[in-house]
Every structure is written in structure tokens, then in C-alpha cells.
Scaffold this motif. Structure first.
Motif, PDB file in Angstrom:
ATOM      1  N   SER A 229       0.709  -1.515   0.033  1.00  0.00           N
ATOM      2  CA  SER A 229       0.330   0.289  -0.092  1.00  0.00           C
ATOM      3  C   SER A 229       0.705   1.805   0.093  1.00  0.00           C
ATOM      4  N   GLY A 230       1.900   1.183   0.750  1.00  0.00           N
ATOM      5  CA  GLY A 230       2.749   3.038   1.037  1.00  0.00           C
ATOM      6  C   GLY A 230       3.541   2.693  -0.491  1.00  0.00           C
ATOM      7  N   GLU A 231       3.477   1.559  -1.123  1.00  0.00           N
ATOM      8  CA  GLU A 231       4.556   2.242  -2.306  1.00  0.00           C
ATOM      9  C   GLU A 231       3.819   2.535  -3.406  1.00  0.00           C
ATOM     10  N   VAL A 232       2.401   1.809  -3.498  1.00  0.00           N
ATOM     11  CA  VAL A 232       1.533   2.334  -3.897  1.00  0.00           C
ATOM     12  C   VAL A 232       1.314   3.533  -4.046  1.00  0.00           C
ATOM     13  N   ARG A 233       0.843   3.832  -3.119  1.00  0.00           N
ATOM     14  CA  ARG A 233       0.466   5.647  -2.680  1.00  0.00           C
ATOM     15  C   ARG A 233       1.483   6.280  -3.250  1.00  0.00           C
ATOM     16  N   HIS A 234       2.742   5.846  -2.312  1.00  0.00           N
ATOM     17  CA  HIS A 234       3.795   6.846  -3.174  1.00  0.00           C
ATOM     18  C   HIS A 234       3.415   6.952  -4.574  1.00  0.00           C
ATOM     19  N   PHE A 235       3.891   5.851  -5.146  1.00  0.00           N
ATOM     20  CA  PHE A 235       4.090   6.213  -6.995  1.00  0.00           C
ATOM     21  C   PHE A 235       2.514   7.305  -7.558  1.00  0.00           C
ATOM     22  N   ALA A 236       1.250   6.957  -7.311  1.00  0.00           N
ATOM     23  CA  ALA A 236       0.781   7.076  -7.466  1.00  0.00           C
ATOM     24  C   ALA A 236       0.467   8.999  -7.033  1.00  0.00           C
ATOM     25  N   GLU A 237       0.820   9.572  -6.228  1.00  0.00           N
ATOM     26  CA  GLU A 237       1.508  10.746  -5.650  1.00  0.00           C
ATOM     27  C   GLU A 237       2.252  11.557  -6.583  1.00  0.00           C
ATOM     28  N   HIS A 238       3.211  10.635  -7.215  1.00  0.00           N
ATOM     29  CA  HIS A 238       4.312  11.199  -8.023  1.00  0.00           C
ATOM     30  C   HIS A 238       3.759  11.204  -9.628  1.00  0.00           C
ATOM     31  N   VAL A 239       2.625   9.977  -9.619  1.00  0.00           N
ATOM     32  CA  VAL A 239       2.389  10.833 -10.858  1.00  0.00           C
ATOM     33  C   VAL A 239       1.039  11.697 -10.512  1.00  0.00           C
ATOM     34  N   ILE A 240       0.615  12.040 -10.222  1.00  0.00           N
ATOM     35  CA  ILE A 240      -0.396  12.813 -10.110  1.00  0.00           C
ATOM     36  C   ILE A 240       0.202  14.351  -9.679  1.00  0.00           C
ATOM     37  N   ALA A 241       1.157  14.124  -9.206  1.00  0.00           N
ATOM     38  CA  ALA A 241       2.380  15.902  -8.152  1.00  0.00           C
ATOM     39  C   ALA A 241       2.833  16.179  -9.920  1.00  0.00           C
ATOM     40  N   GLU A 242       2.739  15.396 -10.876  1.00  0.00           N
ATOM     41  CA  GLU A 242       3.396  15.833 -12.369  1.00  0.00           C
ATOM     42  C   GLU A 242       3.156  17.262 -12.698  1.00  0.00           C
ATOM     43  N   ARG A 243       4.076  17.389 -13.182  1.00  0.00           N
ATOM     44  CA  ARG A 243       3.800  18.665 -13.939  1.00  0.00           C
ATOM     45  C   ARG A 243       2.148  18.708 -15.500  1.00  0.00           C
ATOM     46  N   GLY A 244       1.669  19.367 -15.399  1.00  0.00           N
ATOM     47  CA  GLY A 244       0.238  18.566 -16.667  1.00  0.00           C
ATOM     48  C   GLY A 244      -0.525  17.630 -16.543  1.00  0.00           C
ATOM     49  N   VAL A 245      -0.666  16.976 -15.260  1.00  0.00           N
ATOM     50  CA  VAL A 245      -1.617  16.222 -14.377  1.00  0.00           C
ATOM     51  C   VAL A 245      -2.559  16.837 -14.036  1.00  0.00           C
ATOM     52  N   ARG A 246      -3.789  17.122 -13.991  1.00  0.00           N
ATOM     53  CA  ARG A 246      -4.841  17.625 -14.717  1.00  0.00           C
ATOM     54  C   ARG A 246      -5.347  17.345 -13.490  1.00  0.00           C
TER      55      ARG A 246
END
Length: 157
Positions: A105-122
Motif C-alpha cells: 500500500s505505501g509503495e502504491v500510494r507513493h507512486f500514485a502521488e508522484h504521478v498526480i504531482a507531475e506538471r501537466g497532470v490535471r
């Protein structure tokens, strides 16, 4: 059962009543109970530890410089979490992706947060489903048994 008093602003009451009518609840109490249960269940899943399966849904601007490449690289860098990805072209600028993830769970959440935080992800949303993983060996359609893992959904509450 306990009775509580809640003060809500008029706009929120209107929205609650509209939701009640649309879903067919008999009264506000039933509506609020189900909404509270859903919110608590979501919170519980968001903070669950251990193994999980998850769906990361996000919309991004494919014109943002090198964003498509950064997102693909992130998936490759976390290939141990990535099960599958669905890519949909929404219009001339926007793409929707649904990434099915599996891991801790922690790794999945960390990955998701990284993707969502990318500039251009709306927009981005992660849905996490806690599971218990078991390693089993049994045949599928044939006589030969082979080992593999199964993810069994944990019961809520």
C-alpha cells in the motif's frame, strides 16, 4: 442508536436532499448514515497497510513538454507495481490513463502521488483495495499444477 444534531448550510442541505431523491433514500438519516459509512470505508482503505490492488486514474495534457515520456518512464521504473495501463485520447490535448497497480500500500500510494504531482497532470484519483496475497499451486484446465499468487480482497471493517 444515538441521535446527534448537525448544522449544515443551506446549499449543502439542498445537495444532500437532491442526492437523497436521486438515490431513493427514505429520509436524511439513512442518507447521512450511508454517506458516513462510505467516507469512513474510503478513509480506512486509504490508510490500510499491507498488500493492495489499486486503480490510478488520471487525466493529463499530452502537449506538456516530455510529460508522456516521464509518465511512461515512471511506469517502467515501477514495473513491479504496474499490472496494466489503459490509455484513452479524450480530445486534441487531453489523455486519460487508468493504471492497475498491485503491491504494498505505501509503495502504491507513493507512486500514485508522484504521478498526480507531475506538471501537466490535471486530475488524479487513486482507489486502493486492501488484499491478502496467498501463494498457491493448482491446475488450471489441465493436469499440470503450477505455483502462482492470488489476491483475496480483505473484508471491510
Amino acid at each position: 442508536m444515538q441521535r446527534i444534531t448537525v448544522t449544515l448550510d443551506d446549499d449543502l442541505v439542498e445537495e444532500l436532499d437532491r442526492f437523497q431523491r436521486e438515490k431513493g433514500y427514505q429520509n436524511r438519516s439513512e442518507t447521512l448514515r450511508d454517506l458516513a459509512r462510505a467516507g469512513l470505508s474510503q478513509r480506512s482503505a486509504e490508510h490500510a497497510q499491507g498488500a493492495c490492488v489499486a486503480a490510478l486514474v488520471y487525466v493529463y495534457d499530452h502537449e506538456t513538454r516530455a510529460l508522456s515520456k516521464r509518465l511512461a518512464n515512471a511506469q517502467h521504473d515501477h514495473h513491479d507495481l504496474s499490472v496494466a495501463t489503459l490509455h484513452v485520447h479524450l480530445d486534441h490535448e487531453s489523455c486519460l490513463e487508468v493504471a492497475v497497480l498491485r503491491g504494498q500500500s505505501g509503495e502504491v500510494r507513493h507512486f500514485a502521488e508522484h504521478v498526480i504531482a507531475e506538471r501537466g497532470v490535471r486530475h488524479g484519483q487513486l482507489t486502493v483495495i486492501p488484499v491478502n496475497v496467498s501463494h498457491e499451486s493448482h491446475p488450471h484446465g489441465g493436469a499440470h499444477s503450477h505455483p502462482h499468487s492470488h489476491a483475496h480482497v480483505r473484508e471491510a471493517g
